[in-house]
Design a protein around this motif. Structure first.
Motif, PDB file in Angstrom:
ATOM      1  N   GLN A 137       0.825  -1.208   0.000  1.00 51.00           N
ATOM      2  CA  GLN A 137       0.000   0.000   0.000  1.00 51.00           C
ATOM      3  C   GLN A 137       0.859   1.259   0.000  1.00 51.00           C
ATOM      4  N   ASP A 148       1.997   2.246  -9.374  1.00 54.71           N
ATOM      5  CA  ASP A 148       2.213   0.833  -9.678  1.00 54.71           C
ATOM      6  C   ASP A 148       3.685   0.571 -10.029  1.00 54.71           C
ATOM      7  N   TYR A 181       2.109   1.815  -3.537  1.00 52.95           N
ATOM      8  CA  TYR A 181       1.069   2.383  -4.403  1.00 52.95           C
ATOM      9  C   TYR A 181       0.772   3.833  -4.042  1.00 52.95           C
TER      10      TYR A 181
END
Length: 196
Positions: free
Chosen positions: A46, A54, A49
């Motif tokens: 997490q 990505d 991201y």
């Protein structure tokens, strides 16, 4: 009314990006799993991201940072000199004399070109930009060398710049393949000698 404070990131973004660069240098884009990247960066999926996007976005940020740092380091090694070819040689010798641990991990810029060629516009833009930045600095030194009579008037500075760029790329690949600093320095000296 309760106002929640934004939570501080629990990791150093630059250190995490440096770790990602290390993984991408070793394994390329396709060979670098998200799991390996997260382990090296010491962050959660997490966090990756949230901070980098990505894997592709992380790769592009890593490539941009790597190219910029690498080119600026080479340009910095082209110290002011009355002898422009000596300045170029000094930069190549400094590059050739990097610690084995750094030289053997490979060049992310060369790796990106080998892996993607011209198939990815974003990667091409980053590698082209880095090449143009270094090329401009080299051309300026070569033109100065010609003005000072240190470089033959018959040598085309643009072609010589391409030659030196190809030499540098070859040195990067040779280092990855285990070439010694002594061998790398001999290549650097021969490349500059060919221009005198």
């Amino acid at each position: 009314m309760h106002v929640s404070m934004a939570r501080h990131k629990e990791f150093d973004r630059d250190k995490a990006l440096d770790a990602a660069i290390g993984v991408f240098c070793q394994h390329g884009y396709e060979g670098s799993s998200t799991h390996a990247l997260l382990n090296a960066m010491k962050i959660s999926r997490q966090s990756m991201y949230d901070t980098f996007g990505d894997k592709r976005s992380l790769y592009l940020q890593a490539l941009k940072r790597y190219n910029t740092d690498s080119i600026l380091s080479i340009i910095a090694d082209m110290k002011d000199s009355e002898h422009p070819l000596d300045a170029l040689e000094a930069a190549l010798l400094a590059f050739a004399s990097r610690p084995f641990s750094e030289a053997s991990r490979g060049c992310l810029g060369v790796s990106a070109i080998c892996e993607f060629g011209r198939t990815d516009a974003d990667v091409s833009n980053l590698t082209d930009g880095a090449s143009a930045m270094l090329g401009k600095a080299i051309v300026m030194l070569l033109e100065e060398g010609q003005r000072k009579g240190q470089l033959s008037a018959e040598v085309d500075p643009e072609v010589a710049t391409q030659f030196l760029g190809a030499t540098l790329s070859g040195m990067k690949v040779s280092a990855r393949n285990g070439a010694s600093p002594e061998t790398q320095r001999a290549i650097a000296r021969l490349a500059i000698r060919s221009l005198r």
